[in-house]
Scaffold this motif. Structure first.
Motif, PDB file in Angstrom:
ATOM      1  N   GLU A   1       0.858  -1.174   0.000  1.00  0.00           N
ATOM      2  CA  GLU A   1       0.000   0.000   0.000  1.00  0.00           C
ATOM      3  C   GLU A   1       0.900   1.231   0.000  1.00  0.00           C
ATOM      4  OE1 GLU A   1      -3.895  -0.319   2.149  1.00  0.00           O
ATOM      5  OE2 GLU A   1      -2.764  -1.812   3.296  1.00  0.00           O
ATOM      6  N   ARG A   2       0.776   2.039  -1.046  1.00  0.00           N
ATOM      7  CA  ARG A   2       1.672   3.183  -1.224  1.00  0.00           C
ATOM      8  C   ARG A   2       0.893   4.481  -1.397  1.00  0.00           C
ATOM      9  NH1 ARG A   2       5.760   1.093  -5.982  1.00  0.00           N
ATOM     10  NH2 ARG A   2       6.126  -1.014  -5.188  1.00  0.00           N
ATOM     11  N   THR A   3       1.599   5.558  -1.116  1.00  0.00           N
ATOM     12  CA  THR A   3       1.095   6.893  -1.388  1.00  0.00           C
ATOM     13  C   THR A   3       2.144   7.630  -2.218  1.00  0.00           C
ATOM     14  OG1 THR A   3      -0.126   6.977   0.691  1.00  0.00           O
ATOM     15  CG2 THR A   3       0.297   9.066  -0.397  1.00  0.00           C
ATOM     16  N   TYR A   4       1.716   8.190  -3.338  1.00  0.00           N
ATOM     17  CA  TYR A   4       2.603   8.946  -4.215  1.00  0.00           C
ATOM     18  C   TYR A   4       2.296  10.436  -4.113  1.00  0.00           C
ATOM     19  CZ  TYR A   4       3.681   4.469  -6.433  1.00  0.00           C
ATOM     20  OH  TYR A   4       4.078   3.169  -6.671  1.00  0.00           O
ATOM     21  N   HIS A   5       3.343  11.240  -4.085  1.00  0.00           N
ATOM     22  CA  HIS A   5       3.217  12.698  -4.065  1.00  0.00           C
ATOM     23  C   HIS A   5       3.936  13.244  -5.298  1.00  0.00           C
ATOM     24  CE1 HIS A   5       1.802  12.792   0.168  1.00  0.00           C
ATOM     25  NE2 HIS A   5       2.558  11.716   0.276  1.00  0.00           N
TER      26      HIS A   5
ATOM     27  N   ARG B   1      -1.693  14.029  -4.862  1.00  0.00           N
ATOM     28  CA  ARG B   1      -1.411  12.873  -4.031  1.00  0.00           C
ATOM     29  C   ARG B   1      -2.275  11.727  -4.526  1.00  0.00           C
ATOM     30  NH1 ARG B   1      -4.020  10.477   0.163  1.00  0.00           N
ATOM     31  NH2 ARG B   1      -2.784   9.513   1.833  1.00  0.00           N
ATOM     32  N   GLU B   2      -1.680  10.524  -4.617  1.00  0.00           N
ATOM     33  CA  GLU B   2      -2.434   9.380  -5.124  1.00  0.00           C
ATOM     34  C   GLU B   2      -2.067   8.129  -4.341  1.00  0.00           C
ATOM     35  OE1 GLU B   2      -3.866   7.589  -9.382  1.00  0.00           O
ATOM     36  OE2 GLU B   2      -1.855   8.454  -9.270  1.00  0.00           O
ATOM     37  N   ASP B   3      -3.071   7.332  -4.012  1.00  0.00           N
ATOM     38  CA  ASP B   3      -2.857   6.077  -3.311  1.00  0.00           C
ATOM     39  C   ASP B   3      -2.891   4.907  -4.294  1.00  0.00           C
ATOM     40  OD1 ASP B   3      -2.760   7.358  -0.832  1.00  0.00           O
ATOM     41  OD2 ASP B   3      -4.937   7.246  -0.593  1.00  0.00           O
TER      42      ASP B   3
ATOM     43  N   GLY C   1       5.622   3.553   1.095  1.00  0.00           N
ATOM     44  CA  GLY C   1       4.699   2.447   1.268  1.00  0.00           C
ATOM     45  C   GLY C   1       5.190   1.427   2.269  1.00  0.00           C
TER      46      GLY C   1
END
Length: 224
Positions: A48-52, A60-62, A213
């Motif tokens: 499970e990751r979060t991108y900035h 921001r995207e999960d 993540g």
């Protein structure tokens, strides 16, 4: 609006030198840690990751990903190397003995997309040198890159004390620095920093994407 704080690269070619080199023969403890790290890599991992994203996107995207990791045979490793123009026979016996290869296939669900992203690639990690303080350096090979659909030869470092692998890949437009820190046999932390590729390839500082993540190993699949 999401703001991005500049993150120093894990490997800055212009700024960071390596510790003194030692022989493979005197770094058996480091090589054992290297082998143990990759023994833990096989199996199914859920991420499970979060991108900035940096401006002008500034979003921001999960995402959720399930990875399946399977070891490659020596023949398959040789094929990955050959795809990138290298041959197994060109490496020393110590390098060949400590090379690790895997097939990684994954399914990703991005928050902004309705369809799953599916991909697969073969990787091989060949250590080139051992250094003081438990640092191994080498090249890693993929028969298919993530950012670009072509074979990729890039570099890695492995910090034995932290059980942390750092892969640095030069693509056409970005330099991707991907760190995987093994916390225990079933948990690892992931950090991905993409920098805009500079014209001179000597240093990279302009961040275009940062991803964080946590990844857990188990039989249950997060994405299927």
């Amino acid at each position: 609006m999401t703001s991005i704080t500049t993150v120093q690269p894990a490997i800055s070619i212009a700024k960071t030198g390596l510790p003194s080199s030692i022989t493979f023969e005197s770094s058996q403890q480091s090589l054992r840690a290297f082998s143990s790290y990759f023994e833990c890599m096989t199996g199914t991992w859920n991420s499970e990751r979060t991108y900035h994203y940096a401006p002008p996107d500034a979003k921001r995207e999960d995402s959720q990903t399930t990875f399946d990791v399977v070891r490659l045979t020596p023949t398959q490793i040789s094929e990955v190397l050959a795809t990138n123009g290298d041959a197994t026979a060109s490496f020393s016996a110590h390098q060949q003995h400590n090379t690790h290869g895997f097939n990684v296939s994954f399914l990703t669900r991005m928050a902004s997309q309705s369809e799953l992203v599916r991909a697969s690639t073969n990787l091989a990690f060949v250590p080139n040198s051992a250094h003081e303080a438990g640092l191994l350096c080498g090249n890693y090979y993929r028969d298919l890159g993530y950012e670009e659909s072509a074979p990729i030869k890039a570099t890695f470092t492995f910090e034995c004390a932290r059980m942390e692998l750092t892969m640095t890949t030069f693509y056409t437009k970005v330099v991707s620095v991907d760190q995987i820190s093994l916390i225990n046999d079933t948990t690892r932390l992931r950090r991905i920093v993409n920098y805009r590729r500079p014209p001179d390839d000597t240093s990279f500082e302009e961040v275009v994407l940062v991803g964080f993540g946590i990844e857990r190993k188990g039989e249950q699949r997060l994405v299927s």
